[in-house]
Design a protein around this motif. Structure first.
Motif, PDB file in Angstrom:
ATOM      1  N   UNK A 376      -7.714   7.029  -4.992  1.00 55.10           N
ATOM      2  CA  UNK A 376      -6.675   6.722  -5.999  1.00 55.10           C
ATOM      3  C   UNK A 376      -5.331   6.360  -5.394  1.00 55.10           C
ATOM      4  N   UNK A 377      -4.981   6.973  -4.259  1.00 50.20           N
ATOM      5  CA  UNK A 377      -3.706   6.650  -3.615  1.00 50.20           C
ATOM      6  C   UNK A 377      -3.707   5.211  -3.104  1.00 50.20           C
ATOM      7  N   UNK A 378      -4.847   4.784  -2.558  1.00 53.31           N
ATOM      8  CA  UNK A 378      -4.953   3.410  -2.068  1.00 53.31           C
ATOM      9  C   UNK A 378      -4.927   2.433  -3.242  1.00 53.31           C
ATOM     10  N   UNK A 379      -5.600   2.782  -4.325  1.00 48.27           N
ATOM     11  CA  UNK A 379      -5.627   1.912  -5.503  1.00 48.27           C
ATOM     12  C   UNK A 379      -4.221   1.716  -6.056  1.00 48.27           C
ATOM     13  N   UNK A 380      -3.470   2.806  -6.172  1.00 41.58           N
ATOM     14  CA  UNK A 380      -2.096   2.703  -6.690  1.00 41.58           C
ATOM     15  C   UNK A 380      -1.205   1.920  -5.740  1.00 41.58           C
ATOM     16  N   UNK A 381      -1.340   2.169  -4.436  1.00 35.17           N
ATOM     17  CA  UNK A 381      -0.525   1.458  -3.465  1.00 35.17           C
ATOM     18  C   UNK A 381      -0.864  -0.034  -3.467  1.00 35.17           C
ATOM     19  N   UNK A 382      -2.131  -0.361  -3.628  1.00 36.62           N
ATOM     20  CA  UNK A 382      -2.546  -1.761  -3.681  1.00 36.62           C
ATOM     21  C   UNK A 382      -1.876  -2.479  -4.844  1.00 36.62           C
ATOM     22  N   UNK A 383      -1.852  -1.832  -6.002  1.00 40.44           N
ATOM     23  CA  UNK A 383      -1.205  -2.451  -7.170  1.00 40.44           C
ATOM     24  C   UNK A 383       0.283  -2.674  -6.910  1.00 40.44           C
ATOM     25  N   UNK A 384       0.935  -1.692  -6.278  1.00 37.77           N
ATOM     26  CA  UNK A 384       2.368  -1.816  -6.001  1.00 37.77           C
ATOM     27  C   UNK A 384       2.640  -2.940  -5.003  1.00 37.77           C
ATOM     28  N   UNK A 385       1.821  -3.051  -3.973  1.00 40.41           N
ATOM     29  CA  UNK A 385       2.004  -4.108  -2.971  1.00 40.41           C
ATOM     30  C   UNK A 385       1.764  -5.480  -3.592  1.00 40.41           C
ATOM     31  N   UNK A 386       0.751  -5.593  -4.446  1.00 38.56           N
ATOM     32  CA  UNK A 386       0.471  -6.878  -5.094  1.00 38.56           C
ATOM     33  C   UNK A 386       1.622  -7.277  -6.019  1.00 38.56           C
ATOM     34  N   UNK A 387       2.217  -6.304  -6.710  1.00 41.24           N
ATOM     35  CA  UNK A 387       3.381  -6.619  -7.554  1.00 41.24           C
ATOM     36  C   UNK A 387       4.552  -7.093  -6.698  1.00 41.24           C
ATOM     37  N   UNK A 388       4.726  -6.447  -5.545  1.00 43.11           N
ATOM     38  CA  UNK A 388       5.798  -6.853  -4.626  1.00 43.11           C
ATOM     39  C   UNK A 388       5.557  -8.272  -4.120  1.00 43.11           C
ATOM     40  N   UNK A 389       4.318  -8.587  -3.746  1.00 37.13           N
ATOM     41  CA  UNK A 389       3.985  -9.939  -3.300  1.00 37.13           C
ATOM     42  C   UNK A 389       4.212 -10.966  -4.400  1.00 37.13           C
ATOM     43  N   UNK A 390       3.851 -10.600  -5.620  1.00 34.06           N
ATOM     44  CA  UNK A 390       4.051 -11.512  -6.751  1.00 34.06           C
ATOM     45  C   UNK A 390       5.535 -11.790  -6.960  1.00 34.06           C
ATOM     46  N   UNK A 391       6.353 -10.774  -6.788  1.00 40.03           N
ATOM     47  CA  UNK A 391       7.801 -10.963  -6.943  1.00 40.03           C
ATOM     48  C   UNK A 391       8.358 -11.848  -5.836  1.00 40.03           C
ATOM     49  N   UNK A 392       7.880 -11.669  -4.612  1.00 41.14           N
ATOM     50  CA  UNK A 392       8.284 -12.553  -3.519  1.00 41.14           C
ATOM     51  C   UNK A 392       7.935 -13.997  -3.843  1.00 41.14           C
ATOM     52  N   UNK A 393       6.735 -14.195  -4.385  1.00 43.85           N
ATOM     53  CA  UNK A 393       6.289 -15.548  -4.721  1.00 43.85           C
ATOM     54  C   UNK A 393       7.139 -16.162  -5.817  1.00 43.85           C
ATOM     55  N   UNK A 394       7.522 -15.358  -6.792  1.00 43.23           N
ATOM     56  CA  UNK A 394       8.334 -15.883  -7.893  1.00 43.23           C
ATOM     57  C   UNK A 394       9.720 -16.309  -7.420  1.00 43.23           C
ATOM     58  N   UNK A 395      10.257 -15.596  -6.411  1.00 41.23           N
ATOM     59  CA  UNK A 395      11.560 -15.973  -5.851  1.00 41.23           C
ATOM     60  C   UNK A 395      11.431 -16.995  -4.731  1.00 41.23           C
ATOM     61  N   UNK A 396      10.183 -17.275  -4.312  1.00 34.96           N
ATOM     62  CA  UNK A 396       9.910 -18.263  -3.247  1.00 34.96           C
ATOM     63  C   UNK A 396      10.571 -17.870  -1.927  1.00 34.96           C
ATOM     64  N   UNK A 397      10.447 -16.595  -1.576  1.00 32.58           N
ATOM     65  CA  UNK A 397      10.980 -16.132  -0.296  1.00 32.58           C
ATOM     66  C   UNK A 397       9.880 -15.363   0.432  1.00 32.58           C
ATOM     67  N   UNK A 398      10.104 -15.111   1.714  1.00 32.79           N
ATOM     68  CA  UNK A 398       9.144 -14.373   2.529  1.00 32.79           C
ATOM     69  C   UNK A 398       9.609 -12.943   2.737  1.00 32.79           C
ATOM     70  N   UNK A 399       8.649 -12.141   3.163  1.00 32.35           N
ATOM     71  CA  UNK A 399       8.938 -10.713   3.290  1.00 32.35           C
ATOM     72  C   UNK A 399      10.100 -10.447   4.252  1.00 32.35           C
ATOM     73  N   UNK A 400      10.097 -11.134   5.423  1.00 25.90           N
ATOM     74  CA  UNK A 400      11.139 -10.837   6.405  1.00 25.90           C
ATOM     75  C   UNK A 400      12.505 -11.343   5.973  1.00 25.90           C
ATOM     76  N   UNK A 401      12.570 -12.162   4.891  1.00 26.99           N
ATOM     77  CA  UNK A 401      13.840 -12.693   4.425  1.00 26.99           C
ATOM     78  C   UNK A 401      14.497 -11.807   3.372  1.00 26.99           C
ATOM     79  N   UNK A 402      13.824 -10.727   2.988  1.00 30.00           N
ATOM     80  CA  UNK A 402      14.395  -9.823   1.985  1.00 30.00           C
ATOM     81  C   UNK A 402      15.662  -9.160   2.508  1.00 30.00           C
TER      82      UNK A 402
END
Length: 733
Positions: A376-402
């Motif tokens: 369950x911890x991995x499942x919850x963390x996976x959802x959070x990471x995917x939401x973070x990736x989706x937000x990066x994509x919506x702003x069109x920036x990369x992780x290291x540019x945050x």
């Protein structure tokens, strides 16, 4: 194989490979045997003909050996590729799936529960000469994957038996248990037919049995002479994130050679072809050589006794596990993206890892995810990471540019203007070469896309066909670039002949000098455009995050995103630190990334070269890091998030614009004077190195001495090998 022709061919294509790839790192090349017969088993086969070029070149440089590759007979029929393959002594291999043809009628399983091997046909004639025992029945593609099965027995015109049953979507196609739509068919039309007529069986194709006797004879002859064979055991190139099932050919070759000569000392070397965006221009790659596999005498005896299927199966499993240990394999693309995101979040200090370390960390994360993915911890963390990736994509920036979010507004504005000026200056060097070389870029793009679509339509395993893009871009460049340079040079000579280029060229300059000038000038400005453009593109990618930071509408979102990233990084680190020791008993003692919350551990785990002990153990990729400072000094890491301090990652600066690095088979390293002693106080802090306090202290000192001597020997042998590699030199056998 002609040694001179082989080396000349390899040098020619190495220039193209160096232009296409930004970096190609070898890792573990010291494991490659320098003598005796070797079978190189490479996977995943993600870049059609480029994989073999890269592997040939690295083995030639690192081990001074030449490889005879197995190539599909279908490819040999292509004019240029066939000509090049014959020059380097490649062995053509016929593949049944390359010769499939449509067959009349349809097939189905009359009793899949009790007799899954019995196939019945409607409107078929299995007794026709085109159907052969040992041939294949091939079902239509479903989700870019096809099922096929070998014919064991022809019972009659409408009945045959298979060697192995159909599975998965193939089983659904021939049983009609549920509606399965083959690629390219209309679902609505298929549903209408089912409603009116019911299940009618599946269309199918047939492939003949292929006699590989001449292939094995050629392979055994090469191995008997102590040569090297190269093979991609998946059977063909593909663009999947997981390894395909291995073909039995490699096991048959190894066991057959050892059965003929048990003392030949044959070894199988697994080679992991790990790419970062394999088909993109100026991408990166890591080729990892695994521990050689030596087939046991028990397997050879089993093979000689006639129990070949059992022996081949066991050796094939061993080879597969060896390949898994040197590759990063995930079940799908989304999982791969998740693993890469977690790896970046697990590096909160921004320590920039060498590419081989990135591959190793990805591999460990994949193993951990496969084991704990239902937690369950991995499942919850996976959802959070995917939401973070989706937000990066919506702003069109990369992780290291945050990290741009923590810069003051004035500094962000200054960086934006400063980098904009850089791009303008770089454009002056880019535009001439870009305009002159544009026909090659455009033609390469169009032709590679067309060829990828053709390959996708003809393949049963490809997803998008991207595995052939890099090959066709290189082939187009090889064909068009010389023609284009000749055209421009002739045009310049004609212009000089007509009016001396508006009177600029003096009369005493002969026309033949114009040709020499043209053949130097035009490639030079093309390469200058490549270097300036590469750096300019990296700078251009950093402009948008700066604009986002300056935007009143998005700046606050970027700040929140940075806070979310910090929270995620802490969650990822805590979870890995908790689950890691359960999976890896030596987790704490063999960290790739030190625990950022225990700074003292970071300092204590560095050896006398000023780098992590685990980094030292894992970078057996033939280019050990050069010692630069004693361990007692402050340890500094290059950071991926250096942009936050005004620095740009990778090539986003002018500092390395003169670092041409024409041969990219290994990462560039600083040059040091050979007279500088490796054991002087500048390399080792003598007092700390020689402290002996009992048996444990003596063992620790011995390990350090052996490690330092091994690194020095590897560096010396590597430099000698590079100097000794001359076109047509020995060492191929």
């Amino acid at each position: 194989m002609n040694n001179f022709v082989y080396d000349l061919f390899l040098w020619t294509f190495s220039v193209l490979v160096d232009l296409f790839f930004r970096e190609v790192h070898p890792r573990g090349s010291w494991k490659v045997p320098r003598k005796g017969p070797v079978i190189f088993v490479a996977a995943p086969h993600a870049n059609q003909f480029v994989d073999s070029l890269i592997l040939m070149r690295l083995v030639r440089i690192e081990a001074r050996r030449r490889i005879v590759f197995l190539i599909a007979e279908k490819s040999m029929r292509r004019r240029f590729i066939g000509f090049a393959a014959r020059l380097i002594g490649a062995i053509p291999v016929g593949r049944a799936l390359d010769s499939t043809k449509a067959a009349p009628g349809r097939i189905y399983l009359p009793d899949p529960e009790n007799e899954p091997l019995l196939v019945r046909g409607v409107g078929t004639n299995f007794e026709d000469k085109e159907f052969q025992v040992g041939g294949l029945l091939v079902l239509p593609n479903v989700n870019h994957a096809a099922a096929n099965a070998e014919i064991l027995e022809i019972v009659g015109p409408e009945e045959i038996r298979l060697k192995k049953p159909f599975k998965g979507a193939g089983l659904d196609l021939v049983t009609g248990k549920q509606l399965v739509v083959p690629d390219g068919e209309d679902r609505e039309e298929l549903e209408r037919v089912w409603k009116e007529h019911g299940f009618q069986g599946s269309r199918f194709r047939i492939a003949p049995k292929v006699d590989q006797t001449h292939v094995y004879d050629s392979v055994f002859e090469c191995l008997h002479d102590g040569g090297c064979i190269g093979i991609f055991p998946e059977g063909g190139s593909h663009d999947r994130t997981e390894l395909l099932p291995l073909k039995p050919g490699v096991a048959i070759m190894a066991l057959g050679a050892l059965a003929a000569d048990p003392n030949c000392g044959l070894k199988i070397v697994p080679c992991g072809m790990n790419y970062f965006h394999a088909h993109k221009f100026r991408s990166r790659a890591v080729v990892e050589f695994g521990t050689p596999v030596e087939p046991s005498r028990e397997l050879v005896e089993l093979y000689k006794k006639g129990e070949r299927r059992e022996a081949v199966g066991q050796l094939l499993d061993t080879v597969y596990n060896s390949l898994v240990s040197v590759t990063v394999t995930t079940p799908d693309y989304d999982t791969l993206m998740l693993i890469q995101a977690v790896r970046r979040l697990y590096n909160p200090k921004g320590k920039k890892l060498p590419l081989p370390m990135v591959i190793e960390l990805n591999r460990r994360l994949v193993k951990g995810y496969a084991r704990y993915k239902d937690d369950p911890r991995i499942v919850d963390l996976k959802k959070a990471v995917l939401r973070y990736n989706h937000r990066l994509l919506s702003l069109n920036i990369r992780d290291h540019q945050v990290d741009y979010a923590k810069l003051p507004i004035l500094k962000v504005l200054f960086l934006f203007v400063y980098r904009l000026v850089k791009i303008v200056l770089l454009s002056v060097g880019v535009l001439p070469g870009l305009i002159l070389f544009a026909p090659v870029f455009i033609a390469g793009k169009i032709i590679s896309i067309k060829k990828s679509r053709e390959a996708l339509a003809a393949s049963t395993v490809k997803i998008t066909g991207s595995d052939v893009i890099a090959t066709w871009k290189l082939l187009v460049s090889l064909a068009l670039a010389p023609a284009l340079y000749n055209f421009y040079t002739l045009l310049l000579a004609y212009w000089t002949y007509k009016n001396r280029v508006w009177g600029i060229v003096p009369e005493w300059v002969p026309l033949w000098a114009i040709f020499i000038f043209g053949y130097i000038f035009f490639p030079t400005i093309t390469y200058a455009a490549l270097r300036f453009g590469e750096i300019g593109m990296d700078i251009a990618k950093s402009l948008w995050p700066l604009l986002v930071s300056l935007s009143p509408a998005h700046g606050n979102q970027l700040v929140k995103l940075r806070e979310r990233r910090a929270t995620l990084a802490a969650q990822v680190t805590d979870l890995i630190n908790e689950l890691g020791p359960e999976m890896f008993p030596d987790f704490d003692s063999s960290r790739i990334i030190a625990d950022p919350y225990h700074e003292t551990q970071l300092l204590h785990k560095h050896d006398s070269y000023g780098r992590s002990r685990r980094d030292s153990e894992l970078d057996g990729w033939s280019e050990p890091t050069t010692p630069t400072q004693p361990a007692s000094t402050h340890i500094h890491f290059a950071t991926e998030t250096g942009s936050a301090q005004g620095h740009l990652p990778r090539n986003e600066s002018f500092k390395n614009i003169g670092d041409i690095g024409l041969f990219s088979s290994r990462p560039s390293t600083p040059h040091h004077h050979r007279s500088r002693s490796r054991t002087s106080s500048g390399g080792f802090p003598i007092q700390g190195f020689s402290a002996l306090d009992g048996r444990e202290g003596f063992d620790e000192v011995s390990k350090k001495i052996r490690g330092a001597m091994r690194e020095r020997g590897i560096r010396r042998r590597t430099s000698e090998t590079e100097r000794a590699w001359e076109v047509g030199s020995g060492g191929g056998e």
